[in-house]
Scaffold this active site. Sequence first.
Site, PDB file in Angstrom:
ATOM      1  N   THR A  38      49.178 -28.500 -12.139  1.00 59.06           N
ATOM      2  CA  THR A  38      48.481 -29.541 -12.898  1.00 59.06           C
ATOM      3  C   THR A  38      48.002 -28.884 -14.203  1.00 59.06           C
ATOM      4  OG1 THR A  38      46.282 -28.948 -12.059  1.00 59.06           O
ATOM      5  CG2 THR A  38      47.576 -30.507 -10.725  1.00 59.06           C
ATOM      6  N   GLU A 108      41.502 -30.536  -7.086  1.00 59.85           N
ATOM      7  CA  GLU A 108      40.896 -30.854  -8.378  1.00 59.85           C
ATOM      8  C   GLU A 108      39.494 -30.283  -8.284  1.00 59.85           C
ATOM      9  OE1 GLU A 108      42.090 -32.164 -11.124  1.00 59.85           O
ATOM     10  OE2 GLU A 108      44.076 -32.523 -10.300  1.00 59.85           O
ATOM     11  N   THR A 153      33.180 -25.524  -1.077  1.00 56.26           N
ATOM     12  CA  THR A 153      32.149 -25.282  -2.079  1.00 56.26           C
ATOM     13  C   THR A 153      30.750 -25.516  -1.513  1.00 56.26           C
ATOM     14  OG1 THR A 153      31.263 -26.214  -4.137  1.00 56.26           O
ATOM     15  CG2 THR A 153      32.560 -27.686  -2.799  1.00 56.26           C
ATOM     16  N   ASP A 154      29.764 -24.861  -2.133  1.00 62.66           N
ATOM     17  CA  ASP A 154      28.370 -25.124  -1.747  1.00 62.66           C
ATOM     18  C   ASP A 154      27.909 -26.514  -2.186  1.00 62.66           C
ATOM     19  OD1 ASP A 154      28.227 -24.654  -4.483  1.00 62.66           O
ATOM     20  OD2 ASP A 154      26.695 -23.087  -4.368  1.00 62.66           O
ATOM     21  N   GLU A 155      28.682 -27.154  -3.077  1.00 68.48           N
ATOM     22  CA  GLU A 155      28.241 -28.465  -3.592  1.00 68.48           C
ATOM     23  C   GLU A 155      28.236 -29.542  -2.507  1.00 68.48           C
ATOM     24  OE1 GLU A 155      29.687 -29.723  -7.356  1.00 68.48           O
ATOM     25  OE2 GLU A 155      29.583 -27.715  -8.210  1.00 68.48           O
ATOM     26  N   TYR A 178      33.577 -35.211  -7.028  1.00 60.88           N
ATOM     27  CA  TYR A 178      34.194 -33.935  -6.624  1.00 60.88           C
ATOM     28  C   TYR A 178      33.617 -33.451  -5.299  1.00 60.88           C
ATOM     29  CZ  TYR A 178      34.604 -28.862  -6.212  1.00 60.88           C
ATOM     30  OH  TYR A 178      34.807 -27.588  -5.720  1.00 60.88           O
ATOM     31  N   LYS A 182      35.315 -32.938  -1.551  1.00 60.89           N
ATOM     32  CA  LYS A 182      35.374 -31.650  -0.835  1.00 60.89           C
ATOM     33  C   LYS A 182      34.690 -31.772   0.532  1.00 60.89           C
ATOM     34  CE  LYS A 182      36.817 -28.200  -1.980  1.00 60.89           C
ATOM     35  NZ  LYS A 182      38.201 -27.611  -1.898  1.00 60.89           N
ATOM     36  N   PRO A 233      27.320 -25.998 -25.751  1.00 58.76           N
ATOM     37  CA  PRO A 233      26.647 -27.169 -25.176  1.00 58.76           C
ATOM     38  C   PRO A 233      25.930 -26.864 -23.867  1.00 58.76           C
ATOM     39  CG  PRO A 233      29.019 -27.277 -24.773  1.00 58.76           C
ATOM     40  CD  PRO A 233      28.776 -25.998 -25.513  1.00 58.76           C
ATOM     41  N   TYR A 235      23.712 -28.634 -20.974  1.00 54.03           N
ATOM     42  CA  TYR A 235      23.360 -29.967 -20.489  1.00 54.03           C
ATOM     43  C   TYR A 235      21.850 -30.040 -20.211  1.00 54.03           C
ATOM     44  CZ  TYR A 235      28.414 -30.566 -19.458  1.00 54.03           C
ATOM     45  OH  TYR A 235      29.788 -30.657 -19.522  1.00 54.03           O
TER      46      TYR A 235
HETATM   47  P1  NAD Z   1      41.331 -24.512 -10.263  1.00 54.36           P
HETATM   48  O1  NAD Z   1      41.124 -25.883 -10.802  1.00 54.36           O
HETATM   49  O2  NAD Z   1      41.244 -23.353 -11.190  1.00 54.36           O
HETATM   50  O3  NAD Z   1      42.761 -24.419  -9.549  1.00 54.36           O
HETATM   51  C1  NAD Z   1      43.253 -25.432  -8.726  1.00 54.36           C
HETATM   52  C2  NAD Z   1      44.753 -25.184  -8.526  1.00 54.36           C
HETATM   53  O4  NAD Z   1      45.256 -26.187  -7.622  1.00 54.36           O
HETATM   54  C3  NAD Z   1      45.586 -25.298  -9.813  1.00 54.36           C
HETATM   55  O5  NAD Z   1      46.491 -24.229  -9.904  1.00 54.36           O
HETATM   56  C4  NAD Z   1      46.313 -26.629  -9.650  1.00 54.36           C
HETATM   57  O6  NAD Z   1      47.572 -26.659 -10.315  1.00 54.36           O
HETATM   58  C5  NAD Z   1      46.470 -26.719  -8.140  1.00 54.36           C
HETATM   59  N1  NAD Z   1      46.607 -28.107  -7.668  1.00 54.36           N
HETATM   60  C6  NAD Z   1      45.814 -29.160  -7.991  1.00 54.36           C
HETATM   61  N2  NAD Z   1      46.267 -30.278  -7.386  1.00 54.36           N
HETATM   62  C7  NAD Z   1      47.341 -29.919  -6.638  1.00 54.36           C
HETATM   63  C8  NAD Z   1      48.218 -30.614  -5.766  1.00 54.36           C
HETATM   64  N3  NAD Z   1      48.088 -31.936  -5.541  1.00 54.36           N
HETATM   65  N4  NAD Z   1      49.196 -29.935  -5.143  1.00 54.36           N
HETATM   66  C9  NAD Z   1      49.347 -28.593  -5.350  1.00 54.36           C
HETATM   67  N5  NAD Z   1      48.562 -27.879  -6.191  1.00 54.36           N
HETATM   68  C10 NAD Z   1      47.560 -28.531  -6.816  1.00 54.36           C
HETATM   69  O7  NAD Z   1      40.316 -24.370  -9.054  1.00 54.36           O
HETATM   70  P2  NAD Z   1      39.462 -23.092  -8.594  1.00 54.36           P
HETATM   71  O8  NAD Z   1      38.223 -23.009  -9.389  1.00 54.36           O
HETATM   72  O9  NAD Z   1      40.362 -21.931  -8.495  1.00 54.36           O
HETATM   73  O10 NAD Z   1      39.040 -23.562  -7.122  1.00 54.36           O
HETATM   74  C11 NAD Z   1      39.899 -23.316  -6.020  1.00 54.36           C
HETATM   75  C12 NAD Z   1      39.268 -23.880  -4.755  1.00 54.36           C
HETATM   76  O11 NAD Z   1      38.025 -23.252  -4.529  1.00 54.36           O
HETATM   77  C13 NAD Z   1      38.982 -25.374  -4.815  1.00 54.36           C
HETATM   78  O12 NAD Z   1      39.275 -25.926  -3.575  1.00 54.36           O
HETATM   79  C14 NAD Z   1      37.508 -25.453  -5.106  1.00 54.36           C
HETATM   80  O13 NAD Z   1      36.950 -26.631  -4.573  1.00 54.36           O
HETATM   81  C15 NAD Z   1      36.992 -24.223  -4.410  1.00 54.36           C
HETATM   82  N6  NAD Z   1      35.778 -23.617  -4.978  1.00 54.36           N
HETATM   83  C16 NAD Z   1      35.684 -23.341  -6.295  1.00 54.36           C
HETATM   84  C17 NAD Z   1      34.556 -22.707  -6.813  1.00 54.36           C
HETATM   85  C18 NAD Z   1      34.423 -22.347  -8.276  1.00 54.36           C
HETATM   86  O14 NAD Z   1      33.356 -21.907  -8.709  1.00 54.36           O
HETATM   87  N7  NAD Z   1      35.452 -22.472  -9.086  1.00 54.36           N
HETATM   88  C19 NAD Z   1      33.503 -22.371  -5.951  1.00 54.36           C
HETATM   89  C20 NAD Z   1      33.625 -22.697  -4.591  1.00 54.36           C
HETATM   90  C21 NAD Z   1      34.771 -23.298  -4.128  1.00 54.36           C
HETATM   91  O1  DAU Z   2      29.098 -24.468  -6.889  1.00 58.95           O
HETATM   92  C1  DAU Z   2      30.481 -24.329  -6.786  1.00 58.95           C
HETATM   93  C2  DAU Z   2      31.170 -25.187  -7.823  1.00 58.95           C
HETATM   94  O2  DAU Z   2      30.970 -24.538  -9.070  1.00 58.95           O
HETATM   95  C3  DAU Z   2      32.658 -25.373  -7.546  1.00 58.95           C
HETATM   96  O3  DAU Z   2      32.813 -26.077  -6.345  1.00 58.95           O
HETATM   97  C4  DAU Z   2      33.332 -26.134  -8.696  1.00 58.95           C
HETATM   98  O4  DAU Z   2      34.724 -26.211  -8.460  1.00 58.95           O
HETATM   99  C5  DAU Z   2      33.070 -25.373  -9.974  1.00 58.95           C
HETATM  100  O5  DAU Z   2      33.634 -26.063 -11.080  1.00 58.95           O
HETATM  101  C6  DAU Z   2      31.573 -25.174 -10.193  1.00 58.95           C
HETATM  102  O6  DAU Z   2      30.932 -26.435 -10.453  1.00 58.95           O
HETATM  103  P1  DAU Z   2      29.793 -26.599 -11.578  1.00 58.95           P
HETATM  104  O7  DAU Z   2      29.699 -28.015 -11.964  1.00 58.95           O
HETATM  105  O8  DAU Z   2      28.551 -25.913 -11.152  1.00 58.95           O
HETATM  106  O9  DAU Z   2      30.465 -25.710 -12.749  1.00 58.95           O
HETATM  107  P2  DAU Z   2      30.502 -25.907 -14.336  1.00 58.95           P
HETATM  108  O10 DAU Z   2      31.022 -24.631 -14.916  1.00 58.95           O
HETATM  109  O11 DAU Z   2      31.178 -27.163 -14.737  1.00 58.95           O
HETATM  110  O12 DAU Z   2      28.970 -26.041 -14.715  1.00 58.95           O
HETATM  111  C7  DAU Z   2      28.032 -25.017 -14.410  1.00 58.95           C
HETATM  112  C8  DAU Z   2      26.658 -25.509 -14.833  1.00 58.95           C
HETATM  113  O13 DAU Z   2      26.642 -25.553 -16.263  1.00 58.95           O
HETATM  114  C9  DAU Z   2      26.345 -26.912 -14.360  1.00 58.95           C
HETATM  115  O14 DAU Z   2      24.967 -26.984 -14.038  1.00 58.95           O
HETATM  116  C10 DAU Z   2      26.652 -27.796 -15.568  1.00 58.95           C
HETATM  117  C11 DAU Z   2      26.364 -26.887 -16.735  1.00 58.95           C
HETATM  118  N1  DAU Z   2      27.193 -27.070 -17.956  1.00 58.95           N
HETATM  119  C12 DAU Z   2      28.545 -27.135 -17.790  1.00 58.95           C
HETATM  120  C13 DAU Z   2      29.365 -27.272 -18.894  1.00 58.95           C
HETATM  121  C14 DAU Z   2      30.871 -27.386 -18.756  1.00 58.95           C
HETATM  122  C15 DAU Z   2      26.592 -27.086 -19.200  1.00 58.95           C
HETATM  123  O15 DAU Z   2      25.363 -26.975 -19.327  1.00 58.95           O
HETATM  124  N2  DAU Z   2      27.404 -27.200 -20.289  1.00 58.95           N
HETATM  125  C16 DAU Z   2      28.762 -27.319 -20.194  1.00 58.95           C
HETATM  126  O16 DAU Z   2      29.446 -27.474 -21.251  1.00 58.95           O
END
Ligand code: NAD
Ligand code: DAU
Length: 368
Positions: A38, A108, A153-155, A178, A182, A233, A235
């Site tokens: 994606t 996603e 995720t912890d969310e 989201y 999850k 930015p 929030y």
């Molecule tokens: P990311 O968005 O960077 O990567 C997601 C990947 O999944 C991408 O490579 C995308 O192409 C693929 N994908 C999406 N839809 C798909 C589909 N239908 N079929 C096959 N592939 C598909 O996500 P991330 O930040 O690496 O997170 C990975 C996992 O960990 C997620 O399940 C997320 O909920 C979880 N997670 C993320 C965080 C965080 O801080 N990023 C924290 C805790 C848990």
């Molecule tokens: O807690 C785990 C989660 O952390 C994962 O499950 C998600 O996949 C991952 O995207 C992340 O979610 P958040 O919403 O916490 O991450 P994000 O980086 O989008 O935002 C982090 C914090 O910063 C959140 O409180 C929103 C704030 N923020 C985010 C953006 C993009 C800003 O203040 N400004 C910004 O431009």
Amino acid sequence: MKNKRCIVTGGCGFIGSALTRLLIKETDCQVLVIDKLTYAGVPESLKEVGLDPERDVDNDISTLNSQLATLNSEKRLAFLRADICDQEAMDKAFAEFRPDTIFHLAAESHVDRSIDGPGEFIRTNITGTATLLQAALKWWKQHPSFVFQHISTDEVYGTLGETGYFTEKTPYSPHSPYSASKASSDHLVRAWHDTYGLPIRITNCSNNYGPYHFPEKLIPLVILNCLDGKPLPVYGKGANVRDWLFVEDHARALMLVNEKGADGETYNVGGHNERTNLEVVETICRIMDELRPKATSYLDLITFVTDRPGHDLRYAIDPSKLMGELGWKPRENFESGIRRTVQWYLDNEWWWKPIHEQRYSGQRLGKG
Ligand code: NAD
Ligand code: DAU
């Protein structure tokens, strides 16, 4: 992780690619990455472990047999471009690769995008997980030591007040599309365990950061906006708290849970690195002032903007089960990890520049 055959879904994403790089570099496992590619899928993130972004991105299910035939002790990575909602392709991937385990990370993942368009979150995170569970169930009946590991995720736990921590017993209370998707996927994975006996593990991790992080997320967005001289930015008032974990520490926890975790168990993953968003942005600015000094401080770019709808106030993980039962310990703290991360973005323009120019260049998402 000795000599296992692992599927990694979402292996071209941020965390999936970190896990895949570790599995290839530090174990002797064979890995099949399944990724739809994606907007968030970046095959270049696996270049250092032998994926060729030019040659391999169109490897669909018809190429799988011939790819698997070339795997050996030197070449241990195969790539399948497929949607996890495609039952036929998933069944075939299991039957042909014959995995010992799956690390399911495809999702996603961006909260702001889920506010703008929840549909893909429902499809991939819920339907996609159910599709994989069905494929896994058929395969497990032939291969009883198979384990389905779901990365979450912890969310799912919702929000904390000023004090307290999420434990594995905290009730689910998701607030964004989201996190609700999850939470649903976690429930599905547990249901397949309780109903059919499928061996599973679930991990719920806090916010990750580090190299190869897609620049829609706070930390890489701020680093790239600093480099562009654009507003940073924040929030609301920047008072929301996240608990930050370096991505490789998460990937190591996933391998440990896979090997040593108990069947049917959930493990929370986090390293006690709570910071307000404003503290995070200020820290990045100070490191940028040091590594890329300009006439004025990057702190001057901080701009408070309209808050995210339904913005959870605070996340903080109690990792004592993972630490106490399995002996996990993070290697990075926030100060060391964030410095490594800023330096990585300064050194790796080849990775982020095309994404920045062609896919996402910092526009505000998720205002509702
Ligand atoms: P990311 O968005 O960077 O990567 C997601 C990947 O999944 C991408 O490579 C995308 O192409 C693929 N994908 C999406 N839809 C798909 C589909 N239908 N079929 C096959 N592939 C598909 O996500 P991330 O930040 O690496 O997170 C990975 C996992 O960990 C997620 O399940 C997320 O909920 C979880 N997670 C993320 C965080 C965080 O801080 N990023 C924290 C805790 C848990
Ligand atoms: O807690 C785990 C989660 O952390 C994962 O499950 C998600 O996949 C991952 O995207 C992340 O979610 P958040 O919403 O916490 O991450 P994000 O980086 O989008 O935002 C982090 C914090 O910063 C959140 O409180 C929103 C704030 N923020 C985010 C953006 C993009 C800003 O203040 N400004 C910004 O431009």
